[in-house]
Motif scaffolding. Structure first.
Motif, PDB file in Angstrom:
ATOM      1  N   PRO A 429     -71.635 -70.830  -2.293  1.00 13.21           N
ATOM      2  CA  PRO A 429     -71.853 -69.567  -1.572  1.00 13.21           C
ATOM      3  C   PRO A 429     -70.567 -69.010  -1.001  1.00 13.21           C
ATOM      4  N   GLY A 430     -70.339 -67.719  -1.274  1.00 16.16           N
ATOM      5  CA  GLY A 430     -69.208 -67.028  -0.686  1.00 16.16           C
ATOM      6  C   GLY A 430     -67.868 -67.316  -1.318  1.00 16.16           C
ATOM      7  N   LEU A 431     -67.831 -68.091  -2.412  1.00 17.74           N
ATOM      8  CA  LEU A 431     -66.568 -68.437  -3.055  1.00 17.74           C
ATOM      9  C   LEU A 431     -66.584 -68.029  -4.522  1.00 17.74           C
ATOM     10  N   GLU A 432     -65.426 -67.617  -4.998  1.00 14.53           N
ATOM     11  CA  GLU A 432     -65.297 -67.233  -6.400  1.00 14.53           C
ATOM     12  C   GLU A 432     -63.895 -67.566  -6.873  1.00 14.53           C
ATOM     13  N   ILE A 433     -63.789 -68.047  -8.096  1.00 12.64           N
ATOM     14  CA  ILE A 433     -62.495 -68.192  -8.746  1.00 12.64           C
ATOM     15  C   ILE A 433     -62.389 -67.036  -9.738  1.00 12.64           C
ATOM     16  N   PRO A 434     -61.670 -65.979  -9.402  1.00 17.03           N
ATOM     17  CA  PRO A 434     -61.600 -64.820 -10.296  1.00 17.03           C
ATOM     18  C   PRO A 434     -61.007 -65.190 -11.656  1.00 17.03           C
ATOM     19  N   THR A 435     -61.499 -64.544 -12.690  1.00 16.25           N
ATOM     20  CA  THR A 435     -60.973 -64.780 -14.030  1.00 16.25           C
ATOM     21  C   THR A 435     -59.478 -64.535 -14.072  1.00 16.25           C
ATOM     22  N   SER A 436     -59.015 -63.504 -13.359  1.00 14.05           N
ATOM     23  CA  SER A 436     -57.586 -63.197 -13.349  1.00 14.05           C
ATOM     24  C   SER A 436     -56.765 -64.351 -12.793  1.00 14.05           C
ATOM     25  N   ALA A 437     -57.295 -65.029 -11.754  1.00 12.84           N
ATOM     26  CA  ALA A 437     -56.573 -66.158 -11.162  1.00 12.84           C
ATOM     27  C   ALA A 437     -56.518 -67.331 -12.134  1.00 12.84           C
ATOM     28  N   LEU A 438     -57.629 -67.603 -12.810  1.00 16.69           N
ATOM     29  CA  LEU A 438     -57.646 -68.696 -13.781  1.00 16.69           C
ATOM     30  C   LEU A 438     -56.748 -68.387 -14.967  1.00 16.69           C
ATOM     31  N   THR A 439     -56.774 -67.144 -15.424  1.00 18.90           N
ATOM     32  CA  THR A 439     -55.929 -66.764 -16.551  1.00 18.90           C
ATOM     33  C   THR A 439     -54.457 -66.924 -16.192  1.00 18.90           C
ATOM     34  N   ALA A 440     -54.098 -66.520 -14.975  1.00 15.51           N
ATOM     35  CA  ALA A 440     -52.718 -66.703 -14.529  1.00 15.51           C
ATOM     36  C   ALA A 440     -52.353 -68.181 -14.440  1.00 15.51           C
ATOM     37  N   LEU A 441     -53.321 -68.990 -14.004  1.00 15.17           N
ATOM     38  CA  LEU A 441     -53.090 -70.428 -13.898  1.00 15.17           C
ATOM     39  C   LEU A 441     -52.836 -71.021 -15.272  1.00 15.17           C
ATOM     40  N   GLY A 442     -53.642 -70.612 -16.243  1.00 11.73           N
ATOM     41  CA  GLY A 442     -53.469 -71.114 -17.603  1.00 11.73           C
ATOM     42  C   GLY A 442     -52.231 -70.570 -18.277  1.00 11.73           C
ATOM     43  N   GLY A 443     -51.746 -69.425 -17.803  1.00  8.55           N
ATOM     44  CA  GLY A 443     -50.559 -68.833 -18.395  1.00  8.55           C
ATOM     45  C   GLY A 443     -50.828 -68.330 -19.803  1.00  8.55           C
ATOM     46  N   SER A 444     -49.779 -68.110 -20.521  1.00 11.92           N
ATOM     47  CA  SER A 444     -49.903 -67.617 -21.899  1.00 11.92           C
ATOM     48  C   SER A 444     -49.560 -68.700 -22.906  1.00 11.92           C
ATOM     49  N   VAL A 445     -49.724 -69.968 -22.503  1.00  5.17           N
ATOM     50  CA  VAL A 445     -49.380 -71.064 -23.410  1.00  5.17           C
ATOM     51  C   VAL A 445     -50.375 -71.123 -24.554  1.00  5.17           C
ATOM     52  N   PRO A 446     -49.961 -71.613 -25.698  1.00  4.94           N
ATOM     53  CA  PRO A 446     -50.907 -71.804 -26.804  1.00  4.94           C
ATOM     54  C   PRO A 446     -52.031 -72.741 -26.404  1.00  4.94           C
ATOM     55  N   ASN A 447     -53.173 -72.583 -27.077  1.00  5.91           N
ATOM     56  CA  ASN A 447     -54.365 -73.351 -26.722  1.00  5.91           C
ATOM     57  C   ASN A 447     -54.113 -74.851 -26.737  1.00  5.91           C
ATOM     58  N   GLN A 448     -53.248 -75.326 -27.659  1.00  4.51           N
ATOM     59  CA  GLN A 448     -53.044 -76.776 -27.783  1.00  4.51           C
ATOM     60  C   GLN A 448     -52.262 -77.363 -26.612  1.00  4.51           C
ATOM     61  N   PHE A 449     -51.699 -76.499 -25.751  1.00  6.68           N
ATOM     62  CA  PHE A 449     -50.963 -76.987 -24.579  1.00  6.68           C
ATOM     63  C   PHE A 449     -51.668 -76.644 -23.262  1.00  6.68           C
ATOM     64  N   LEU A 450     -52.904 -76.152 -23.341  1.00  6.24           N
ATOM     65  CA  LEU A 450     -53.589 -75.661 -22.150  1.00  6.24           C
ATOM     66  C   LEU A 450     -53.875 -76.769 -21.143  1.00  6.24           C
ATOM     67  N   ARG A 478     -63.357 -76.256 -29.283  1.00  8.69           N
ATOM     68  CA  ARG A 478     -64.062 -75.013 -28.982  1.00  8.69           C
ATOM     69  C   ARG A 478     -63.122 -73.818 -29.075  1.00  8.69           C
ATOM     70  N   PRO A 479     -63.652 -72.666 -29.502  1.00  8.55           N
ATOM     71  CA  PRO A 479     -62.844 -71.448 -29.485  1.00  8.55           C
ATOM     72  C   PRO A 479     -62.489 -71.105 -28.032  1.00  8.55           C
ATOM     73  N   LEU A 485     -61.884 -72.206 -20.486  1.00  9.50           N
ATOM     74  CA  LEU A 485     -60.834 -72.342 -19.477  1.00  9.50           C
ATOM     75  C   LEU A 485     -61.407 -72.914 -18.183  1.00  9.50           C
ATOM     76  N   ARG A 486     -62.571 -72.429 -17.767  1.00  7.36           N
ATOM     77  CA  ARG A 486     -63.203 -72.948 -16.554  1.00  7.36           C
ATOM     78  C   ARG A 486     -63.617 -74.409 -16.737  1.00  7.36           C
ATOM     79  N   ASP A 487     -64.190 -74.724 -17.887  1.00  2.58           N
ATOM     80  CA  ASP A 487     -64.581 -76.115 -18.138  1.00  2.58           C
ATOM     81  C   ASP A 487     -63.368 -77.037 -18.126  1.00  2.58           C
ATOM     82  N   ALA A 488     -62.273 -76.569 -18.705  1.00  4.85           N
ATOM     83  CA  ALA A 488     -61.066 -77.394 -18.739  1.00  4.85           C
ATOM     84  C   ALA A 488     -60.536 -77.650 -17.330  1.00  4.85           C
ATOM     85  N   ALA A 489     -60.539 -76.611 -16.487  1.00  2.00           N
ATOM     86  CA  ALA A 489     -60.090 -76.800 -15.098  1.00  2.00           C
ATOM     87  C   ALA A 489     -61.004 -77.776 -14.362  1.00  2.00           C
TER      88      ALA A 489
END
Length: 501
Positions: A429-450, A478-479, A485-489
């Motif tokens: 309740p009252g908490l969210e991990i925005p997609t933008s924050a997770l995407t920034a966390l993952g960076g632009s690295v290739p999937n095999q280095f995520l 998985r594609p 990304l959320r599952d990996a985190a």
């Protein structure tokens, strides 16, 4: 403070993916002897001292903090953190400003909320979470948490003491957290919160209440192994007769008040020290001074503090370094903390190889910091959710404070998994991990280095390669998507290596 418990989604697949044992204590060095508080060391993982500070001198590791330490240098970063009043802190200060009760005087709290109101209690819990997540003064928050446990008061235990806790946090713990130990000890002894919690206000001549007298020696100064006796407990309790706080109907409610009519003015003997009759309030002050400088106090508190900051089972050589600084500075806590985080003390404590288990609060706050959590209810749900994992701020019932041992928290990882899963997937309740924050966390690295990228962002170099590889194996099947990304985190947060710091 009743609330509806949120529905918690519990993952059933992580053990098969990560090979995580149900009992974390079983995965540690089980052959190592337990320490004096029942501690057991965590797994050995090589790390550098910059990484040690980023984990142990904060409420939760972030790569930004690690970069700050590397840029400034460890000594300079520690020095800055030890002068928190000089650190701009707009996010935390702005949050606190939205809760006027946190800065209200006790008469104003009473006028606005009444004697037994729960609202200011929740305000302070929300502020505790917010400061831990948002503050730039991370070392201060770490030290404040230590002293709250050391001088534990259950915020909700006594109806008459609920309002007092706001002042206790602000005027006693926070004000003196980096000051002199004796000043902190005296402030605790005079505080209305401690008095209400341990019934000091009903400690009167002829019917001495021994609660505070026992705890001030057993928990606050000398430690459980003495050298005091039951007679010493009785005698020191007589020293504090008449110590109470001003009642609401009196002129200065909540202020320390010495009631001479309730004091035992007879002679007393504590730990072999004889106090002549007629001492009055000075009896208690003399005892606090004696305890503050007692060699057993220096050893007990130094060992506990260095264990909190530097290593679960500090060797005597590390404790002796803290004691030497204590003696040289007359108990200056700022310098004592500096020494506890020095390279020499950290190396003596094997902090570069031996990890500690995160307590539930540290685990949860760290995830919020690392994942860029956003709050829609000013962290109200976040403060409440810690009850589900066993460490809601300020509500440990017994005077010993929340434990800091592997054996206390390592028996079951399900609560941690559930917390991480729900935080990352919007189930708290009252908490969210925005997609933008997770995407920034993952960076632009290739999937095999995520997986490696997430492990570095969330824990630095602490998670073993084999555990990171298991997460990467899952990602590789998985594609790529936001959910993957959320599952990996969540899997990184569930890995054995992430539980330790």
């Amino acid at each position: 403070m009743q609330f509806q418990r949120p529905s918690i989604r519990r993952s059933r697949s992580r053990r098969s993916i990560l090979g995580v044992p149900r009992n974390l204590t079983a995965s540690s060095n089980a052959s190592a002897p337990a320490g004096p508080q029942g501690a057991a060391p965590g797994p050995a993982v090589r790390q550098d001292l910059d990484l040690v500070l980023a984990h142990r001198a904060t409420q939760g590791f972030t790569r930004a903090t690690l970069q700050d330490i590397r840029s400034a240098g460890r000594a300079a970063w520690i020095d800055e953190q030890l002068n928190p009043q000089l650190i701009p802190d707009p996010a935390a200060d702005g949050f606190v400003a939205r809760f006027p009760s946190v800065s209200m005087s006790l008469p104003d709290l009473h006028a606005n909320f009444g004697t037994s109101a729960l609202e200011p209690c929740e305000h302070l819990q929300q502020v505790c979470v917010a400061r831990s997540v948002l503050s730039e003064r991370q070392l201060l928050e770490r030290v404040v948490e230590f002293w709250h446990d050391h001088f534990n008061v259950d915020q909700l235990e006594t109806v008459r003491g609920r309002l007092f806790f706001t002042a206790y946090d602000r005027d006693t713990i926070r004000q003196h957290a980096l000051g002199r130990f004796e000043d902190l000890l005296v402030s605790v002894a005079k505080s209305p919160a401690m008095s209400a919690y341990l019934d000091g206000d009903v400690n009167i001549v002829g019917a001495a209440n021994e609660n505070f007298g026992r705890e001030v020696m057993e928990l606050h100064t000398l430690g459980v192994d003495g050298p005091y006796t039951e007679d010493d407990v009785k005698e020191i309790s007589r020293c504090f007769t008449g110590w109470r706080y001003g009642y609401w109907q009196e002129a200065n409610p909540g202020d320390f008040f010495f009631d001479a009519a309730d004091h035992d003015f007879g002679p007393k003997t504590v730990l072999g020290v004889q106090l002549p009759g007629g001492g009055g309030v000075q009896d208690g002050l003399d005892m606090l001074h004696m305890l503050a400088v007692h060699p057993k106090t220096l050893d007990y508190v130094s060992r506990k503090l260095v264990g909190w900051l530097s290593g679960a089972e500090p060797p005597q050589a590390a404790v002796d370094r803290i004691i030497a600084v204590w003696q040289a500075t007359n108990g200056d806590l700022r310098e004592i903390v500096r020494e506890a985080l020095s390279d020499e003390t950290l190396q003596l404590c094997a902090a570069t190889t031996q990890l500690k288990l995160k307590r539930p609060f540290h685990f949860g706050i760290g995830l919020m910091r690392q994942l860029g959590a956003a709050t829609s209810d000013d962290f109200l749900g976040a403060a409440r959710i810690f009850e589900l994992v066993g460490q809601r701020p300020y509500v440990w019932g017994t005077p010993d404070g929340y434990p800091d041992t592997l054996l206390a928290w390592g028996s079951d990882v399900n609560g941690r998994w559930a917390y991480a899963t729900n935080l990352i997937n919007g189930g708290l309740p009252g908490l969210e991990i925005p997609t933008s924050a997770l995407t920034a966390l993952g960076g632009s690295v290739p999937n095999q280095f995520l997986a490696r990228r997430l492990a570095l962002e969330m824990a630095g170099g602490l998670i073993p390669e084999a555990e990171v590889a298991r997460v990467q194996q899952y990602i590789g099947t998985r594609p790529f998507s936001d959910q993957v990304l959320r599952d990996a985190a969540a899997l990184i947060a569930a890995s054995p290596g992430y539980q330790f710091y």
